[in-house]
Enzyme design. Sequence first.
Site, PDB file in Angstrom:
ATOM      1  CG  HIS A 186      -2.272  -0.771   1.063  1.00  0.00           C
ATOM      2  ND1 HIS A 186      -2.927  -1.282   2.097  1.00  0.00           N
ATOM      3  CD2 HIS A 186      -2.824  -1.294  -0.014  1.00  0.00           C
ATOM      4  CE1 HIS A 186      -3.986  -1.907   1.755  1.00  0.00           C
ATOM      5  NE2 HIS A 186      -4.057  -1.776   0.209  1.00  0.00           N
ATOM      6  CB  CYS A 486      -3.651  -2.803 -15.586  1.00  0.00           C
ATOM      7  SG  CYS A 486      -4.301  -4.378 -14.874  1.00  0.00           S
TER       8      CYS A 486
END
EC number: 2.7.3.9
Length: 556
Positions: A186, A486
Amino acid sequence: METTLRGVGVSHGVAIGEVRHMGTAVLEPPAKQIPAEDAEREQGRAHKAVDAVAADLIARGNLAGGEAQAVLEAQALMAQDPELMADVERRIAVGSTAERAVYDAFASYRALLAGAGEYLAGRVADLDDVRNRIVARLLGVPMPGVPDSDEPYVLIARDLAPADTALLDPTLVLGFVTEEGGPTSHSAILARALGVPAVVALPGAGEIGEGIVIAVDGSTGEIFVNPSPEKKEQLEAAAAERKAALSASTGPGATSDGHKVPLLANVGGPADVPAAVEAGAEGVGLFRTEFLFLDDSKNAPSEEKQVEAYRQVLEAFPEGRVVVRVLDAGADKPLEFLTPADEPNPALGVRGLRILLEHPDVLRTQLTALAKAAEGLPVYLEVMAPMVADRTDAKAFADACREAGLQAKFGAMVEIPSAALRARSILQEVEFLSLGTNDLAQYTFAADRQVGAVSRLQDPWQPALLDLVALSAEAAKAEGKSCGVCGEAASDPLLACVLTGLGVTSLSMGAASIPYVRATLAKYTLAQCERAAAAARAADTAEEARNAAQAVLSGE
């Protein structure tokens, strides 16, 4: 004396400044007993603190927006987890104070994760942060977190919780370095979204003294402690050259000989759209729709709410391509109304498309909402499913899209090695592939994408991963269809050239990376990219692959 350290560079740019360390974690509360008659009061204190922390995390998310908002809302759900709170209440009932009960309950949950093979180990930083915030509130002491400073600095931490990373002030935090984390953690993803240079997985980073001047190269992963004036000048000159190249590079993505490589943006919701448009994104290559579902883990959002959110993103890219990933729940994104309880290993269980096929009403509502959101708009809508394993999965998803009346291209994400190995079979059912290199690396190397200790195996330069990318791209070319990337691999400018050489037809990344990738691609011909790709695949390690590609492109 100048010394050089090396971690994993996860966000481009150079930062030079004095070190400031993250505020220390809350101390362990004393284990003292309370009278039985105080239990109810202590339970009330615990609930009040938990609710306040959850509300604070949600408020931070609302301020941050985009991907950060989804991450922080997931943390708020973690704080209010019913099982954790039940454990806290039980501990208070047998004599623990509220703060000690919270501390011990979270420690027990931490141990459970480790005992389950450490899946979700990358969320330990999130879990510890929630615990520290609750305990700090109960003890009445300052929250741990980003240090106060009037002067710009380089932040060093063991790891950065999303609540801290999401609201970093880039005018003060020049860059950051962490001991833990990986290229797809994250912290890394949010650093790229902020455009802050960052290096993770640097053992011993915490030993660099407060106030020491360091230089951080977020591209190479190098840290220069006490850099010499010559080194500073060299790094600053390289940064200035890079900035000039970025300013000079505009327009669609392409190699120097005109081979087009559309550069798209990864977005987590409408809040991420302005940055994508400003960076010159040619569309959206990954629209993560989880942000809508994290608002309420017990209920799916209404069709009307989904239509409104999707339309905001679609309207921002008239005549552009927008690739939407349907809900990717499970594993590190549990939803109470969907996710199976007590899975022994959520990463290998019912997640992504598997959950949606078990709950066809949720999938149907989302697909219908997407169809309505696109009505009357001149946008090229494409919809893809996460965690497709084989042709059976691909057919089930394509059938569901048709049944919902969706006028769009249907695609499959390649995140499981089986999908890459059998890509041509899957392409009999769908019209495009999109490689999620983060999860593809995780499943290829049995290496949790959030665990810093195995970051070597999460490196997208691993030749085995490049082989799987090549297999997928070759299959798509043979079928006359497209194959994009992606995952975070696309945000590395040098690797973007290699991916192009492997036959990838589009690249999608965080908006902050688009100018870097555009400028780098424009320097080389398609043939050079193909030679660099072949050299990288011929290597045996990730480092050798990067060096081999760099040597080819630099003409060595």
